[in-house]
Design an enzyme around this catalytic site. Sequence first.
Site, PDB file in Angstrom:
ATOM      1  N   LYS A  22       0.826  -1.207   0.000  1.00 41.70           N
ATOM      2  CA  LYS A  22       0.000   0.000   0.000  1.00 41.70           C
ATOM      3  C   LYS A  22       0.864   1.262   0.000  1.00 41.70           C
ATOM      4  O   LYS A  22       0.636   2.194  -0.790  1.00 41.70           O
ATOM      5  CB  LYS A  22      -0.913  -0.002   1.221  1.00 41.70           C
ATOM      6  CG  LYS A  22      -1.640   1.324   1.469  1.00 41.70           C
ATOM      7  CD  LYS A  22      -2.332   1.356   2.805  1.00 41.70           C
ATOM      8  CE  LYS A  22      -1.373   1.551   3.965  1.00 41.70           C
ATOM      9  NZ  LYS A  22      -1.201   2.951   4.372  1.00 41.70           N
ATOM     10  N   ASN A  23       1.843   1.322   0.880  1.00 44.24           N
ATOM     11  CA  ASN A  23       2.607   2.558   1.065  1.00 44.24           C
ATOM     12  C   ASN A  23       3.380   2.963  -0.181  1.00 44.24           C
ATOM     13  O   ASN A  23       3.512   4.157  -0.480  1.00 44.24           O
ATOM     14  CB  ASN A  23       3.547   2.419   2.260  1.00 44.24           C
ATOM     15  CG  ASN A  23       2.804   2.412   3.584  1.00 44.24           C
ATOM     16  OD1 ASN A  23       1.652   2.846   3.662  1.00 44.24           O
ATOM     17  ND2 ASN A  23       3.446   1.916   4.629  1.00 44.24           N
ATOM     18  N   ARG A  92      -3.385  10.902   5.252  1.00 43.19           N
ATOM     19  CA  ARG A  92      -2.254  11.823   5.256  1.00 43.19           C
ATOM     20  C   ARG A  92      -1.408  11.710   3.990  1.00 43.19           C
ATOM     21  O   ARG A  92      -0.765  12.683   3.574  1.00 43.19           O
ATOM     22  CB  ARG A  92      -1.384  11.553   6.480  1.00 43.19           C
ATOM     23  CG  ARG A  92      -2.042  11.910   7.802  1.00 43.19           C
ATOM     24  CD  ARG A  92      -1.136  11.564   8.979  1.00 43.19           C
ATOM     25  NE  ARG A  92       0.138  12.256   8.880  1.00 43.19           N
ATOM     26  CZ  ARG A  92       0.356  13.500   9.300  1.00 43.19           C
ATOM     27  NH1 ARG A  92      -0.627  14.197   9.832  1.00 43.19           N
ATOM     28  NH2 ARG A  92       1.539  14.055   9.188  1.00 43.19           N
ATOM     29  N   CYS A 116      -2.773  18.218  11.399  1.00 44.01           N
ATOM     30  CA  CYS A 116      -1.476  18.844  11.166  1.00 44.01           C
ATOM     31  C   CYS A 116      -1.557  20.355  11.350  1.00 44.01           C
ATOM     32  O   CYS A 116      -2.581  20.971  11.105  1.00 44.01           O
ATOM     33  CB  CYS A 116      -0.975  18.543   9.757  1.00 44.01           C
ATOM     34  SG  CYS A 116      -0.368  16.868   9.593  1.00 44.01           S
ATOM     35  N   ARG A 121       5.468  20.169  12.733  1.00 45.09           N
ATOM     36  CA  ARG A 121       4.913  18.832  12.664  1.00 45.09           C
ATOM     37  C   ARG A 121       5.563  18.135  11.468  1.00 45.09           C
ATOM     38  O   ARG A 121       6.241  18.776  10.662  1.00 45.09           O
ATOM     39  CB  ARG A 121       3.388  18.893  12.487  1.00 45.09           C
ATOM     40  CG  ARG A 121       2.645  19.464  13.691  1.00 45.09           C
ATOM     41  CD  ARG A 121       2.743  18.532  14.898  1.00 45.09           C
ATOM     42  NE  ARG A 121       2.172  17.233  14.600  1.00 45.09           N
ATOM     43  CZ  ARG A 121       0.874  16.946  14.698  1.00 45.09           C
ATOM     44  NH1 ARG A 121       0.027  17.882  15.086  1.00 45.09           N
ATOM     45  NH2 ARG A 121       0.431  15.737  14.434  1.00 45.09           N
ATOM     46  N   PRO A 122       5.380  16.834  11.291  1.00 49.02           N
ATOM     47  CA  PRO A 122       6.038  16.130  10.187  1.00 49.02           C
ATOM     48  C   PRO A 122       5.813  16.774   8.820  1.00 49.02           C
ATOM     49  O   PRO A 122       6.698  16.782   7.985  1.00 49.02           O
ATOM     50  CB  PRO A 122       5.410  14.738  10.253  1.00 49.02           C
ATOM     51  CG  PRO A 122       5.132  14.542  11.709  1.00 49.02           C
ATOM     52  CD  PRO A 122       4.722  15.898  12.215  1.00 49.02           C
ATOM     53  N   LEU A 125       8.375  19.283   7.128  1.00 47.70           N
ATOM     54  CA  LEU A 125       9.518  18.873   6.314  1.00 47.70           C
ATOM     55  C   LEU A 125       9.196  18.979   4.830  1.00 47.70           C
ATOM     56  O   LEU A 125      10.047  19.365   4.022  1.00 47.70           O
ATOM     57  CB  LEU A 125       9.930  17.448   6.674  1.00 47.70           C
ATOM     58  CG  LEU A 125      10.414  17.214   8.105  1.00 47.70           C
ATOM     59  CD1 LEU A 125      10.650  15.728   8.348  1.00 47.70           C
ATOM     60  CD2 LEU A 125      11.684  18.006   8.385  1.00 47.70           C
ATOM     61  N   ASP A 305       5.460   0.380  11.872  1.00 50.98           N
ATOM     62  CA  ASP A 305       4.200  -0.229  11.444  1.00 50.98           C
ATOM     63  C   ASP A 305       4.048  -1.679  11.892  1.00 50.98           C
ATOM     64  O   ASP A 305       3.000  -2.293  11.680  1.00 50.98           O
ATOM     65  CB  ASP A 305       4.064  -0.153   9.914  1.00 50.98           C
ATOM     66  CG  ASP A 305       3.603   1.214   9.448  1.00 50.98           C
ATOM     67  OD1 ASP A 305       3.234   2.041  10.301  1.00 50.98           O
ATOM     68  OD2 ASP A 305       3.601   1.453   8.228  1.00 50.98           O
ATOM     69  N   ARG A 397      -8.155  -0.173   5.446  1.00 53.00           N
ATOM     70  CA  ARG A 397      -7.344   0.860   4.805  1.00 53.00           C
ATOM     71  C   ARG A 397      -6.075   0.272   4.202  1.00 53.00           C
ATOM     72  O   ARG A 397      -5.569   0.789   3.193  1.00 53.00           O
ATOM     73  CB  ARG A 397      -6.956   1.944   5.808  1.00 53.00           C
ATOM     74  CG  ARG A 397      -8.042   2.910   6.199  1.00 53.00           C
ATOM     75  CD  ARG A 397      -7.487   3.994   7.088  1.00 53.00           C
ATOM     76  NE  ARG A 397      -6.227   4.500   6.560  1.00 53.00           N
ATOM     77  CZ  ARG A 397      -5.127   4.694   7.290  1.00 53.00           C
ATOM     78  NH1 ARG A 397      -5.126   4.445   8.588  1.00 53.00           N
ATOM     79  NH2 ARG A 397      -4.019   5.153   6.730  1.00 53.00           N
TER      80      ARG A 397
END
Length: 421
Positions: A22-23, A92, A116, A121-122, A125, A305, A397
């Site tokens: 998925k990623n 996200r 966010c 926050r991430p 970047l 994960d 998901r």
Amino acid sequence: MEKFIIHGGKKLSGSVKVSGAKNSALVLMPASLLNNGKNTFTNVPEVNDIFTMKKLLAHIGAETEFENNNLILDTSRITSQEAPYEHVKKMRASIYVLGPLLAKYGYAKVSLPGGCAWGPRPINLHLEAMKKFGAQLDLEEGYIIAKSKRLHGAKIIFDISSVGATGNALMAAVLAKGTTLISNAAIEPEVTLLAESLKKMGAKINGIGTKTIEIEGVDELHPIECENIDDRIEAGTLMIAAAMTKSKIEVKYRNINHLDILYDKLKESGVNIAFSENTVYVDAESTAVKPVDVATAVYPGFPTDLQAQWLAYMTLAEGNSQVTDRIYFDRFKHVPELRRLGAKINLIENTAMVQGVSKLKGAKVMSTDLRASASLVLGGLAAEGKTEVLRIYHLDRGYEKIEEKLQALNADIVRVKTEEY
């Protein structure tokens, strides 16, 4: 609403094939915005996050066909450079459209992902990288407004190794004018596949798979055909399922070298692991579970994960162990639900102190996020009696037909409709 009903305590057996990752698919899909034409991606899992990205790209103007894990994205007629809140709030990874839209069209309007902020926050970047490329960024009514006539090459040094920010920077850099150097780049397999796919499109990239990536911008890219990698998190989840149920199974998984750290930890816990081409043999039939400490880290370290799944496994160890998440300090919503199954876990900041028990007992538990859901399913498979896992839409998901795969391994698990929230 749906739930899983699991009657645990059964040993698993047989063979199971791992789905596509998925990623990695979630970043390959927006990468197609960088060219004009039909891009074909194979081995794409049919999971809700993929359908969400598909809807977002359709809103932008991409025409999509998705059947039998084959996805065709035609980007010939893009009509919008906006990613609206209705899509982005669900996932996200929607932020991945920022770099490609800005690089290709000089404009992007992308909703901030839920939760966010503009500050540290991430997502910051991603934004700082776009600024380095020369983009003008503004925040208006919850949307990032990014503009640039043409991005220019830049030196980007990430304070934190980030898969998402590295991916967005890569996609922006390939069409930027001049040379870009990305330092402290993420080296996860998903990033490597993206870089290789961009190179196949015609991008000029050196240092693929390393912490330092050099990109020489080009004027245009062309469509490609690309095979997605297998999902290392699904593979790891299935292996831990076998370990928790003291079972012997075969996991058909083509990217064996992506999970070396998990193999080491499973062996340390007493599981026998063997390999042949594209198959991992997991044998936990005759071994007691030894306690093994784990701390998550960026690749090739232990994946965050798989933290929840490993924590579920350690609840059955003969002794005490610690599970620390150094990537996401607050990723422990599964802890109170595992306690409902009889687990003994004490949470201190970002470390779970686990006292192993001889058995878990079935109960009604509630999923809170994708990987937490997986840990509860594993707990139910190992527990005595009946476990009901609610809110399994979280699981849908990222896991493709997981109950069917477990059923093929002899698990007693069914999906049923429920009115319970």
